[in-house]
Scaffold this motif. Structure first.
Motif, mmCIF file in Angstrom:
data_model
loop_
_atom_site.group_PDB
_atom_site.id
_atom_site.type_symbol
_atom_site.label_atom_id
_atom_site.label_comp_id
_atom_site.label_asym_id
_atom_site.label_seq_id
_atom_site.Cartn_x
_atom_site.Cartn_y
_atom_site.Cartn_z
ATOM 1 N N ALA A 199 0.827 -1.207 0.000
ATOM 2 C CA ALA A 199 0.000 0.000 0.000
ATOM 3 C C ALA A 199 0.862 1.257 0.000
ATOM 4 O O ALA A 199 0.582 2.220 -0.728
ATOM 5 C CB ALA A 199 -0.934 -0.012 1.207
ATOM 6 N N ALA A 200 1.940 1.238 0.801
ATOM 7 C CA ALA A 200 2.841 2.392 0.841
ATOM 8 C C ALA A 200 3.525 2.593 -0.503
ATOM 9 O O ALA A 200 3.729 3.729 -0.955
ATOM 10 C CB ALA A 200 3.879 2.204 1.945
ATOM 11 N N PHE A 201 3.861 1.496 -1.174
ATOM 12 C CA PHE A 201 4.501 1.620 -2.484
ATOM 13 C C PHE A 201 3.515 2.159 -3.517
ATOM 14 O O PHE A 201 3.884 2.973 -4.370
ATOM 15 C CB PHE A 201 5.072 0.279 -2.931
ATOM 16 C CG PHE A 201 6.020 0.398 -4.091
ATOM 17 C CD1 PHE A 201 7.334 0.779 -3.896
ATOM 18 C CD2 PHE A 201 5.601 0.153 -5.392
ATOM 19 C CE1 PHE A 201 8.213 0.906 -4.961
ATOM 20 C CE2 PHE A 201 6.467 0.276 -6.459
ATOM 21 C CZ PHE A 201 7.781 0.657 -6.242
ATOM 22 N N ALA A 202 2.265 1.724 -3.448
ATOM 23 C CA ALA A 202 1.240 2.256 -4.361
ATOM 24 C C ALA A 202 1.054 3.752 -4.142
ATOM 25 O O ALA A 202 0.876 4.513 -5.103
ATOM 26 C CB ALA A 202 -0.075 1.506 -4.164
ATOM 27 N N ASP A 203 1.117 4.187 -2.889
ATOM 28 C CA ASP A 203 1.015 5.623 -2.599
ATOM 29 C C ASP A 203 2.167 6.386 -3.250
ATOM 30 O O ASP A 203 1.965 7.450 -3.858
ATOM 31 C CB ASP A 203 1.041 5.862 -1.088
ATOM 32 C CG ASP A 203 -0.211 5.362 -0.381
ATOM 33 O OD1 ASP A 203 -1.229 5.141 -1.062
ATOM 34 O OD2 ASP A 203 -0.160 5.192 0.855
ATOM 35 N N LEU A 204 3.373 5.839 -3.114
ATOM 36 C CA LEU A 204 4.544 6.500 -3.698
ATOM 37 C C LEU A 204 4.423 6.575 -5.213
ATOM 38 O O LEU A 204 4.683 7.633 -5.822
ATOM 39 C CB LEU A 204 5.822 5.760 -3.306
ATOM 40 C CG LEU A 204 7.105 6.245 -3.997
ATOM 41 C CD1 LEU A 204 7.424 7.693 -3.619
ATOM 42 C CD2 LEU A 204 8.282 5.326 -3.674
ATOM 43 N N MET A 205 4.034 5.474 -5.859
ATOM 44 C CA MET A 205 3.959 5.466 -7.312
ATOM 45 C C MET A 205 2.861 6.406 -7.821
ATOM 46 O O MET A 205 3.022 7.033 -8.871
ATOM 47 C CB MET A 205 3.713 4.048 -7.829
ATOM 48 C CG MET A 205 4.889 3.091 -7.600
ATOM 49 S SD MET A 205 6.481 3.762 -8.156
ATOM 50 C CE MET A 205 6.132 4.140 -9.863
ATOM 51 N N THR A 206 1.784 6.527 -7.094
ATOM 52 C CA THR A 206 0.754 7.503 -7.464
ATOM 53 C C THR A 206 1.331 8.910 -7.427
ATOM 54 O O THR A 206 1.083 9.733 -8.328
ATOM 55 C CB THR A 206 -0.447 7.384 -6.510
ATOM 56 O OG1 THR A 206 -0.984 6.060 -6.586
ATOM 57 C CG2 THR A 206 -1.523 8.391 -6.874
ATOM 58 N N GLN A 207 2.133 9.177 -6.421
ATOM 59 C CA GLN A 207 2.768 10.497 -6.306
ATOM 60 C C GLN A 207 3.748 10.739 -7.446
ATOM 61 O O GLN A 207 3.795 11.835 -8.019
ATOM 62 C CB GLN A 207 3.487 10.578 -4.961
ATOM 63 C CG GLN A 207 4.174 11.906 -4.697
ATOM 64 C CD GLN A 207 4.902 11.909 -3.359
ATOM 65 O OE1 GLN A 207 4.789 10.974 -2.568
ATOM 66 N NE2 GLN A 207 5.663 12.958 -3.117
ATOM 67 N N LEU A 208 4.528 9.719 -7.813
ATOM 68 C CA LEU A 208 5.548 9.890 -8.855
ATOM 69 C C LEU A 208 4.944 9.995 -10.258
ATOM 70 O O LEU A 208 5.468 10.714 -11.117
ATOM 71 C CB LEU A 208 6.540 8.725 -8.808
ATOM 72 C CG LEU A 208 7.435 8.630 -7.567
ATOM 73 C CD1 LEU A 208 8.303 7.378 -7.631
ATOM 74 C CD2 LEU A 208 8.316 9.870 -7.437
ATOM 75 N N LEU A 209 3.852 9.288 -10.497
ATOM 76 C CA LEU A 209 3.280 9.237 -11.847
ATOM 77 C C LEU A 209 2.222 10.312 -12.098
ATOM 78 O O LEU A 209 1.905 10.613 -13.247
ATOM 79 C CB LEU A 209 2.667 7.856 -12.104
ATOM 80 C CG LEU A 209 3.663 6.687 -12.192
ATOM 81 C CD1 LEU A 209 2.921 5.356 -12.228
ATOM 82 C CD2 LEU A 209 4.567 6.819 -13.410
ATOM 83 N N SER A 210 1.673 10.882 -11.047
ATOM 84 C CA SER A 210 0.627 11.893 -11.234
ATOM 85 C C SER A 210 1.064 13.077 -12.097
ATOM 86 O O SER A 210 0.281 13.540 -12.945
ATOM 87 C CB SER A 210 0.139 12.397 -9.865
ATOM 88 O OG SER A 210 -0.612 11.407 -9.214
ATOM 89 N N PRO A 211 2.293 13.600 -11.954
ATOM 90 C CA PRO A 211 2.688 14.734 -12.810
ATOM 91 C C PRO A 211 2.706 14.410 -14.303
ATOM 92 O O PRO A 211 2.683 15.326 -15.127
ATOM 93 C CB PRO A 211 4.088 15.079 -12.300
ATOM 94 C CG PRO A 211 4.127 14.577 -10.898
ATOM 95 C CD PRO A 211 3.303 13.328 -10.912
ATOM 96 N N MET A 212 2.752 13.107 -14.645
ATOM 97 C CA MET A 212 2.727 12.712 -16.050
ATOM 98 C C MET A 212 1.311 12.439 -16.540
ATOM 99 O O MET A 212 1.126 11.937 -17.646
ATOM 100 C CB MET A 212 3.632 11.489 -16.252
ATOM 101 C CG MET A 212 5.108 11.808 -16.126
ATOM 102 S SD MET A 212 6.174 10.358 -16.391
ATOM 103 C CE MET A 212 6.381 9.760 -14.726
ATOM 104 N N HIS A 213 0.324 12.728 -15.698
ATOM 105 C CA HIS A 213 -1.100 12.666 -16.073
ATOM 106 C C HIS A 213 -1.613 11.233 -16.232
ATOM 107 O O HIS A 213 -2.515 10.970 -17.038
ATOM 108 C CB HIS A 213 -1.366 13.469 -17.348
ATOM 109 C CG HIS A 213 -0.799 14.860 -17.300
ATOM 110 N ND1 HIS A 213 -1.267 15.821 -16.426
ATOM 111 C CD2 HIS A 213 0.241 15.433 -17.984
ATOM 112 C CE1 HIS A 213 -0.560 16.934 -16.584
ATOM 113 N NE2 HIS A 213 0.351 16.737 -17.517
ATOM 114 N N PHE A 214 -1.054 10.321 -15.467
ATOM 115 C CA PHE A 214 -1.606 8.963 -15.406
ATOM 116 C C PHE A 214 -2.913 8.984 -14.612
ATOM 117 O O PHE A 214 -3.133 9.840 -13.750
ATOM 118 C CB PHE A 214 -0.618 8.008 -14.727
ATOM 119 C CG PHE A 214 0.464 7.483 -15.633
ATOM 120 C CD1 PHE A 214 0.367 6.224 -16.199
ATOM 121 C CD2 PHE A 214 1.600 8.250 -15.899
ATOM 122 C CE1 PHE A 214 1.369 5.725 -17.014
ATOM 123 C CE2 PHE A 214 2.605 7.770 -16.718
ATOM 124 C CZ PHE A 214 2.489 6.502 -17.282
#
Length: 426
Positions: free
Chosen positions: A42-57
């Motif tokens: 769950a913590a990793f999913a949170d991180l990846m959401t943060q990292l990928l959001s600026p690319m408009h995923f």
């Protein structure tokens, strides 16, 4: 700007992106997603959401139901959160980029902090650097470069960030495939930085056998039943079965380092545990068995053969109880070749510089959760990654190199980019 110059500019952007790539890896490696127990998803999913959001995923979190993944031994713990991150680029077809987010436990013997990125000796050290958080960083860099250079994409990239590849009863990608949570072809990064055409892999079955006796003082053992000694017929029977199993040859082409020797089925007595001190008759003995089975073998036959061996060996035993638990299973992958492979080979040639003539098909007796994807109806599976024979995957001081991460990123960019023509770079 011409298509060629736009494409080449994007490739150069990746080369210039080393600092950001290293920072992404640093943040990913710091999240402990080791399996067992697997309680960091769950913590990793949170991180990846943060990292990928600026690319408009766009994001979807899918958790595997507890009843499917909880093992009898309690080794798996925590919510099984899988993250699907989709970038809608306007393409007609999706390409699913598969990554497993778990790692094996750090283990002993590290010279560097395992849950951190250390740049030393021309290498990138850390648990998951090669297997496979570094591949996620490579894919992210490819998307950043494409967007910075306004590069049209042939496929909509869908990141499948999945649980429990390193073990367990129900890998996340299996659940996503069976629930039809994604469509289109799949590119798995559970492979190596080599000119390989994937010919498939073996299945893997982990069984734990628990033999129960009765404890007693070893100096007065009248009422005792020694569980270790009671299990000796089982150990002998399994060792005999090992000899029979390893005579079974697969038609799957073997890897180059086999030097022409065929791939065979395998049986390994992988771990034992029992007893505590010399003055006590051991009441409990545990044995872990790993069985690697070829695509030509049916799971039901493998399972029945093992259970029959255990039952017959323990028929005359003094043991009070014998329990058999399946604690891990990966299905084999049969020939995953398909129509997208030529483009992926050309992309690997562009990124890594592999000559087109160097590509060879081979399989392996190692295993993958992609077998469940095939059983769910997706036959073609492309393969790439960062693994090399010397980069200590699953061992202390696991590493990759920035050169390999950049080469993989350029390969991913080439495959996704509409401007890339398969004749380029060959």
């Amino acid at each position: 700007m011409t298509k060629d110059s736009r494409f080449n500019s994007a490739l150069e952007k990746i080369v210039q992106d080393g600092t950001r790539i290293a920072d992404d890896m640093r943040r990913m490696l710091s999240v402990d997603t080791c399996f067992p127990p697997g309680n960091g998803y769950a913590a990793f999913a949170d991180l990846m959401t943060q990292l990928l959001s600026p690319m408009h995923f766009h994001f979807q979190r899918v958790s595997v139901p507890d009843a499917l993944w909880q093992a009898p031994d309690g080794s798996a713990q925590g919510e099984r959160v899988n993250l699907l991150a989709t970038l809608n680029s306007g393409a007609a077809e999706n390409c699913n980029l598969y990554f497993h987010t778990d790692t094996v436990p750090a283990g002993d013997g590290w010279r560097f902090p395992p849950l951190a990125l250390t740049e030393a000796e021309g290498r990138l050290y850390g648990r998951g650097a090669a297997d496979m958080k570094g591949t996620i960083a490579a894919a992210m860099a490819a998307i950043r470069a494409a967007q910075a250079c306004h590069l049209p994409l042939r496929f909509n990239p869908v990141f499948l960030l999945c649980t429990d590849e390193e073990g367990g009863l129900y890998p996340g990608i299996r659940y996503l495939a069976e629930q039809q949570q994604f469509s289109g072809h799949l590119l798995s990064f559970n492979g190596g930085a080599v000119p390989r055409i994937w010919a498939g892999c073996f299945g893997s079955l982990d069984l734990r056998v628990i033999v129960t006796g009765r404890s007693a003082h070893s100096g007065d053992p009248v009422e005792g039943i020694n569980a270790i000694e009671a299990a000796l017929p089982l150990m002998n029977a399994l060792y005999q079965l090992k000899g029979q199993v390893e005579q079974r040859i697969s038609a799957m082409p073997s890897p180059p380092h086999y030097q022409g020797k065929p791939l065979t089925s395998l049986l390994t007595l992988a771990a034992v545990q029992g007893g505590s001190k010399g003055s006590t008759i051991p009441e409990r003995f545990e044995l872990l068995i790993n069985r690697r089975y070829a695509p030509e073998e049916a799971f039901e036959d493998v399972w029945q053969e093992l259970n029959r061996c255990i039952t017959q060996a323990m028929a005359e035993s003094r043991a009070l109880h014998v329990a058999v638990q399946m604690i891990g299973h990966l299905a084999p992958v049969a020939d995953p070749y398909g129509p997208h492979w030529p483009r992926w080979q050309a992309a690997l040639s562009r990124g890594f510089g592999f000559p087109a003539a160097s590509f060879r098909p081979w399989g392996s007796a190692t295993s993958s959760d992609m077998g469940w994807v095939q059983q769910a109806g997706i036959q073609e599976i492309l393969l790439g990654g960062l693994a090399r024979p010397d980069n200590r995957i699953h061992a202390a001081d696991e590493f990759t190199t920035m050169a390999d991460v950049i080469a993989l990123s350029q390969s991913i960019l080439a495959y996704l980019a509409d401007d890339f023509q398969p004749t380029q770079g060959i």
